[in-house]
Scaffold this motif. Structure first.
Motif, short mmCIF file in Angstrom:
data_model
loop_
_atom_site.label_atom_id
_atom_site.label_comp_id
_atom_site.label_asym_id
_atom_site.label_seq_id
_atom_site.Cartn_x
_atom_site.Cartn_y
_atom_site.Cartn_z
N ILE A 111 -20.86 -32.40 -28.12
CA ILE A 111 -19.98 -31.80 -29.12
C ILE A 111 -19.08 -30.74 -28.50
CG2 ILE A 111 -19.88 -30.47 -31.26
CD1 ILE A 111 -20.78 -33.35 -31.63
N ILE A 112 -19.60 -29.91 -27.58
CA ILE A 112 -18.79 -28.82 -27.03
C ILE A 112 -18.17 -29.18 -25.68
CG2 ILE A 112 -20.23 -27.13 -28.22
CD1 ILE A 112 -21.33 -26.29 -25.49
N ALA A 152 -14.72 -23.42 -18.79
CA ALA A 152 -13.45 -23.36 -19.52
C ALA A 152 -13.68 -23.08 -21.01
CB ALA A 152 -12.69 -24.67 -19.34
N VAL A 153 -14.68 -23.72 -21.59
CA VAL A 153 -15.00 -23.48 -23.00
C VAL A 153 -15.36 -22.01 -23.22
CG1 VAL A 153 -16.68 -23.97 -24.83
CG2 VAL A 153 -15.72 -25.85 -23.49
N ARG A 166 -16.09 -20.00 -32.83
CA ARG A 166 -14.95 -20.17 -31.92
C ARG A 166 -15.33 -21.02 -30.72
NH1 ARG A 166 -13.92 -14.96 -30.15
NH2 ARG A 166 -12.94 -14.49 -32.14
N LEU A 167 -16.55 -20.82 -30.22
CA LEU A 167 -16.99 -21.60 -29.06
C LEU A 167 -17.12 -23.08 -29.42
CD1 LEU A 167 -19.48 -20.48 -26.40
CD2 LEU A 167 -19.70 -22.77 -27.33
N VAL A 168 -17.68 -23.38 -30.59
CA VAL A 168 -17.83 -24.78 -31.00
C VAL A 168 -16.48 -25.44 -31.20
CG1 VAL A 168 -18.64 -26.29 -32.85
CG2 VAL A 168 -20.12 -24.48 -32.00
N LEU A 169 -15.55 -24.76 -31.87
CA LEU A 169 -14.23 -25.34 -32.10
C LEU A 169 -13.47 -25.55 -30.80
CD1 LEU A 169 -13.11 -23.36 -35.29
CD2 LEU A 169 -13.88 -25.73 -35.15
N THR A 170 -13.58 -24.60 -29.87
CA THR A 170 -12.96 -24.77 -28.56
C THR A 170 -13.57 -25.96 -27.83
OG1 THR A 170 -12.57 -22.38 -28.42
CG2 THR A 170 -12.43 -23.64 -26.37
N GLY A 171 -14.88 -26.07 -27.90
CA GLY A 171 -15.55 -27.19 -27.25
C GLY A 171 -15.15 -28.53 -27.82
N ILE A 172 -15.00 -28.61 -29.14
CA ILE A 172 -14.57 -29.87 -29.76
C ILE A 172 -13.19 -30.26 -29.27
CG2 ILE A 172 -13.91 -30.94 -31.96
CD1 ILE A 172 -16.19 -29.38 -33.26
#
Length: 351
Positions: A111-112, A152-153, A166-172
């Motif tokens: 996912i991330i 990078a994430v 924010r970390l999850v959305l960036t990872g997606i």
């Protein structure tokens, strides 16, 4: 009120150097799942186009077989079963670490973007270096790709700290970009390597040998104890960085070590079996349902459940549609995608 002795099993060495405490319920769950893994090995090795009785499988495992099934068991089925269990265990541990460290139930290697980074590196290795560099370096390339994307994430998510959402959305977003890069390499690369590289996108343990087993076994065997060592730190981090620091936890150092363990496990799993998705998402959730919040128990149960998930997916893949051999990643995605949507819906209702 129940006695603490009845709820926990405590062990401490005579000199006091080694000790641990585990809930008896967790111990029973781990024992039951371990027995399920052993049964899966014996029963799964006997299932296929040519059925073999569990007795014959056991005789083969203990070196007392007649040799009639040496090729079917020793070359075709047992390496495949071992790899599926180890890959699932690696992804389950990686997902459990990420969900505990990020404090977000939607976190997992695929996912991330960690799995996507490992896949891009593996496909690039096959496409551009496959003929000139030893294939034994493929796990190194996958781990490096996973580490670059995870770094990078983390960097792109930083804004006066890193918030879980924010970390999850960036990872997606990065995961989608990694998927696009992988597709581009398949299109521009030679046809001979594109066919081989396509396996990494779907996730399959078809055609694995004992060499792949020996590749992933050290990673799981060494990093699971390391993850268990940092399990207490994960429990403290869940209370927040300030509280964890007040309890004596070196938050940033432990977080980096946990991220490194997760990246190496996910990268090694991808190098062996390709991008098998959603195992790192599902296994930790099931583990929490079975054993609750203790992270040490979660990690062990996530490893066992992840192994069983990939094993069952591969068993269906090679038996239900014979003579076709469907990639195991198709079945994990078929279960994992609806599960991910369910988690999003449940999170929206709680918001």
């Amino acid at each position: 009120m129940k006695s603490t002795d009845k709820l926990y099993y405590t062990y401490r060495s005579r000199k006091g150097a080694v000790g641990f405490q585990i809930e008896r319920r967790s111990l029973h769950v781990i024992a039951g799942l371990s027995a399920a893994v052993l049964i899966a090995i014996v029963v799964g090795a006997g299932l296929g186009n040519r059925m073999i009785s569990p007795i014959e499988v056991l005789l083969h495992l203990f070196g007392a077989g007649s040799g009639e099934y040496e090729f079917v068991l020793g070359t075709l089925r047992l390496p495949r079963i071992a790899v599926s269990l180890l890959v699932g265990a690696a992804l389950g541990i990686a997902g459990s670490i990420l969900q505990g460290m990020i404090r977000n139930p939607l976190a997992s290697p695929d996912i991330i973007g960690i799995t996507g980074g490992a896949t891009v590196a593996a496909v690039a290795f096959i496409t551009f270096l496959g003929g000139s560099v030893s294939i034994k370096l493929l796990p190194v390339a996958s781990i490096l790709g996973a580490f670059v994307v995870s770094a990078a994430v983390y960097a792109l998510s930083w804004k006066n700290g890193v918030t879980p959402i924010r970390l999850v959305l960036t990872g997606i977003g990065l995961a989608a970009g990694m998927g696009a890069l992988t597709t581009m390499m398949l299109v521009i690369g030679p046809m001979s390597s594109a066919t081989q590289a396509y396996i990494w996108m779907t996730g399959s343990v078809y055609g694995v040998t004992w060499r792949q087993v020996y590749t992933i076994l050290p990673a799981v065997g060494l990093l699971l104890p390391a993850a268990l060592y940092y399990a207490r730190s994960l429990g403290s981090q869940e209370l927040g960085d300030d509280v964890a620091g007040g309890l004596g936890v070196r938050v940033q150092r432990h977080r980096m070590m946990l991220l490194l363990i997760s990246v190496v496990l996910a990268g090694t799993a991808v190098s062996v079996a390709g991008a098998i998705g959603f195992v790192g998402l599902i296994a930790p959730h099931l583990a929490r349902r079975l054993v609750g919040r203790p992270f040490g128990s979660q990690l062990a149960v996530s490893a066992l459940l992840g192994g069983l998930l990939v094993f069952l997916a591969d068993l269906i893949a090679r038996t239900a549609f014979y003579p076709k051999d469907i990639p195991a990643g198709v079945f994990t995605a078929g279960v994992g995608a609806p599960f991910f949507i369910y988690l999003l819906f449940r999170s929206r209702k709680r918001a």
